[in-house]
Each structure stands twice: as C-alpha cells, then as structure tokens.
Write an enzyme that holds these catalytic residues in place. Structure first.
Site, short mmCIF file in Angstrom:
data_model
loop_
_atom_site.label_atom_id
_atom_site.label_comp_id
_atom_site.label_asym_id
_atom_site.label_seq_id
_atom_site.Cartn_x
_atom_site.Cartn_y
_atom_site.Cartn_z
N ARG A 107 84.90 84.61 10.33
CA ARG A 107 85.36 83.55 11.24
C ARG A 107 84.19 82.99 12.04
O ARG A 107 83.58 83.69 12.87
CB ARG A 107 86.44 84.08 12.20
CG ARG A 107 86.99 82.96 13.09
CD ARG A 107 88.02 83.44 14.09
NE ARG A 107 88.51 82.31 14.87
CZ ARG A 107 87.90 81.82 15.95
NH1 ARG A 107 86.78 82.37 16.40
NH2 ARG A 107 88.41 80.77 16.60
N ARG A 138 94.18 60.43 -3.65
CA ARG A 138 94.15 60.64 -2.19
C ARG A 138 93.69 62.07 -1.87
O ARG A 138 92.97 62.29 -0.89
CB ARG A 138 95.53 60.36 -1.57
CG ARG A 138 95.49 60.44 -0.04
CD ARG A 138 96.81 60.01 0.58
NE ARG A 138 97.90 60.90 0.19
CZ ARG A 138 99.18 60.66 0.46
NH1 ARG A 138 99.53 59.58 1.14
NH2 ARG A 138 100.11 61.51 0.08
N TYR A 157 96.13 68.80 1.73
CA TYR A 157 97.31 69.03 0.89
C TYR A 157 97.85 67.71 0.35
O TYR A 157 97.44 66.63 0.77
CB TYR A 157 98.39 69.78 1.66
CG TYR A 157 99.19 68.95 2.65
CD1 TYR A 157 98.63 68.53 3.85
CD2 TYR A 157 100.50 68.56 2.38
CE1 TYR A 157 99.35 67.77 4.75
CE2 TYR A 157 101.24 67.81 3.28
CZ TYR A 157 100.65 67.40 4.46
OH TYR A 157 101.36 66.64 5.35
N GLU A 211 103.04 55.62 13.09
CA GLU A 211 103.88 56.08 11.98
C GLU A 211 104.86 57.12 12.50
O GLU A 211 105.05 57.24 13.71
CB GLU A 211 103.01 56.63 10.85
CG GLU A 211 102.09 57.76 11.28
CD GLU A 211 101.22 58.32 10.17
OE1 GLU A 211 101.50 58.09 8.99
OE2 GLU A 211 100.25 59.03 10.51
N LYS A 235 94.80 63.84 4.85
CA LYS A 235 96.01 64.64 4.71
C LYS A 235 95.64 66.11 4.87
O LYS A 235 95.55 66.88 3.91
CB LYS A 235 96.69 64.36 3.37
CG LYS A 235 98.18 64.67 3.40
CD LYS A 235 98.93 63.93 2.33
CE LYS A 235 100.36 64.39 2.16
NZ LYS A 235 101.20 64.29 3.35
#
Ligand code: PDD
Length: 299
Positions: A106, A58, A39, A185, A153
C-alpha cells in the site's frame, strides 16, 4: 447471502473461468485499497452486444487515463465475453468488466510493472419494467459533488454511491445532478431534456461519462431528423423542460415525469420520448450478430 445470488454462477478472473465462490483476489489489490481501476457494463441481448465495440474502446480510453496497459486486444475481450455468456446460459445479460492496476504494497504512487487484475461477471440485464417506460420515473435533483474526471469510468464510485443513496432517502427513483447550476447527469446514467421539440444534451466533457446509450440516442436523433442541441443546460431550463430522459446500458432510454415532486412538462412521457423509444426498440431488434471469435483463436 448465497454467493450465487450475487451474479450468474461462472465468472472470469485473471485467465480462468470459475465459480464465483472460488474467485479470490488479494486484499492488497489496488482496486480494493484505492479504487484504482476501471470498469464497463455492456448489455448483450441473446449474445448480441449493443455497441460492445464502443464499450471496449471506452475501456481503452479509461485505462489510458489511468496509465494502465490494456491486458487484452479487442478480439480477446470479445472472445472472453462470448465464452462467459455461453457458460452462464446466454439470454439478456449485462457483462461487467473490471480491470485494476493490480496487487502492490500500500503506497499512493502506482508502482510500475504490476500485473493487472481482470474480473468479469454477468448478471441478468436489469432493464426497467415496461410500466417504467409507460409511466415514467420520479427523480430528485442534487448538487454534483463528484470529482472532475467523470469522463473516466473508474471503479472509485463513492461520490456516485452517496449521491444515489441521498436521492433514495429523498424518495427519488434516480437523481438528476447539477454542477454550478448546469445539468450534468445521473449517478449512473446520462440525462437529456426536451424543450419545444429540441433535445438538449449536456456536452461530453470531463463532467459527465460519455455514455454509449447517450451517444446512440444522439445518433438516432440526427439520423431521423429530431432536432438536437449539444450545449450546457441550465437548471432553469431543466425546470421548464417539456420532457426529461434518463439513459444507460441498463435503463436504455426512459422518461422522467417528476422532478423534486413537480411534474416535468405534462407529467407523462412526452411525444419526443415516444419517438426515441420506438427508434431505440427498432435499433435493438436489428442488432448485428455477435462476432464468431473463439477464445483460442483470439489468443
Ligand atoms: N453506468 N453516466 C454514468 C456516471 C454512468 O455510470 C453510466 C453507466 C452512464 C451511462 O453510460 P452507458 O450508456 O455507456 O451505460 C452515464 C453503468 C450502467 C453502471 O455503472 O452500472
């Protein structure tokens, strides 16, 4: 909860702009089942993106890490974003983009040939109130127990969610995390410290997300002659720091004035922060206009 309160009313899903209530995905989407997706959150101020291109680059890097093909060119992404913002009335918004591997039976190994699920929504940009920049935030420190690919991300954010939850229970506005004694962070932001006028910045390795705001802060510091060191920063140095900053697309650059109940430096936003805040404000005021790509032209 009223669905309209969840985000601004029009979203984008797999090629269509539609009301959020009508946006449906399969429960077998690997994003839902495994968190198998990536995302971005891109801030736009009156239609002008803050480093939107860097965010889209990114996104490409995150997709590459997961071996998911990027469904769109930069031009198409920009056009979708532009139209989505317009359809939601413009203003200052955070654009959320999510790309998952798609729908499949799955099974852990990702099957080849899936069609990516692409979802975008916009929310009013939740920047901190002016008081936050003037008075600062109170944070708590926690051990960083997330995975070792924090530079991606990824939508699989449970580690960060639980750390943020733990921090909130301890009374922190945000968390400041350490791994093996060194600063990493926050749960959804980068952190830098200042000692004797030098900005100390944890390296952009696999232990943190290479923040676009963080990168911009470093660029502004270098351009304006503020001393900066990119290196590992030990917990002891953070404890003894004169200033501590938190940075993200939604927080911009904000000061942390207490850590674990103890004042950071003098317990008020410091002089280097004030300089950086002014540089950031100035940068925001002079953002270039959005590219004039239309969705039709981009496709
Ligand atoms: N979070 N570190 C982490 C773990 C993040 O999730 C983020 C962004 C940042 C700052 O990156 P940037 O400056 O590019 O926004 C650092 C976004 C805002 C979010 O998840 O909502």
């Amino acid at each position: 909860m009223n669905a309209q309160a969840l985000c601004l009313p029009t979203v984008y899903l797999n090629g269509k702009f539609l009301p959020i209530e009508e946006a449906k995905i399969s429960p077998l989407d690997r994003g839902f089942i495994f968190g198998d997706g990536v995302y971005e959150v891109i801030p736009y101020y009156d239609g002008r993106g803050l480093r939107a291109l860097e965010h889209l680059k990114r996104l490409q890097r995150s997709l590459d890490e997961l071996e998911i093909a990027n469904p769109h060119s930069i031009e198409t992404w920009e056009a979708i974003i532009g139209e989505l913002i317009e359809r939601n009335g413009g203003g200052n918004v955070g654009v959320y983009i999510q790309v998952t591997r798609g729908v499949a039976k799955r099974d852990f190994p990702p099957p080849p040939g899936l069609t990516q699920t692409v979802f975008l929504m916009v929310n009013p940009l939740a920047t901190p109130k002016p008081e936050t920049y003037e008075k600062g935030m109170s944070c708590v420190s926690l051990d960083d127990n997330r995975w070792l690919r924090c530079h991606v991300k990824a939508t699989a954010l449970l580690g960060a969610v639980l750390l943020k939850h733990e921090g909130s229970k301890l009374g922190g506005d945000e968390v400041v995390m350490f791994r093996d004694g060194y600063l990493t962070e926050s749960s959804a932001s980068n952190i830098a410290a200042v000692k004797n006028g030098v900005i100390l910045c944890p390296p952009m390795d696999n232990l943190i997300l290479g923040g676009i705001t963080y990168e911009l802060m470093m660029e502004l510091a270098r351009k304006n002659g503020l001393p900066l060191e990119v290196r590992r920063v030990h917990r002891r140095e953070v404890r003894a720091a004169d200033e501590l900053w938190i940075m993200s697309s939604t927080k911009e650059v904000a000061p942390i004035v207490t850590l674990d109940g103890k004042p950071v430096g003098n317990g008020v936003p410091g002089p280097v922060f004030k300089k950086m805040r002014a540089l950031f404000e100035d940068y925001k005021r002079n953002l270039p206009a959005a590219p004039s790509t239309s969705l039709k032209a981009a496709e």
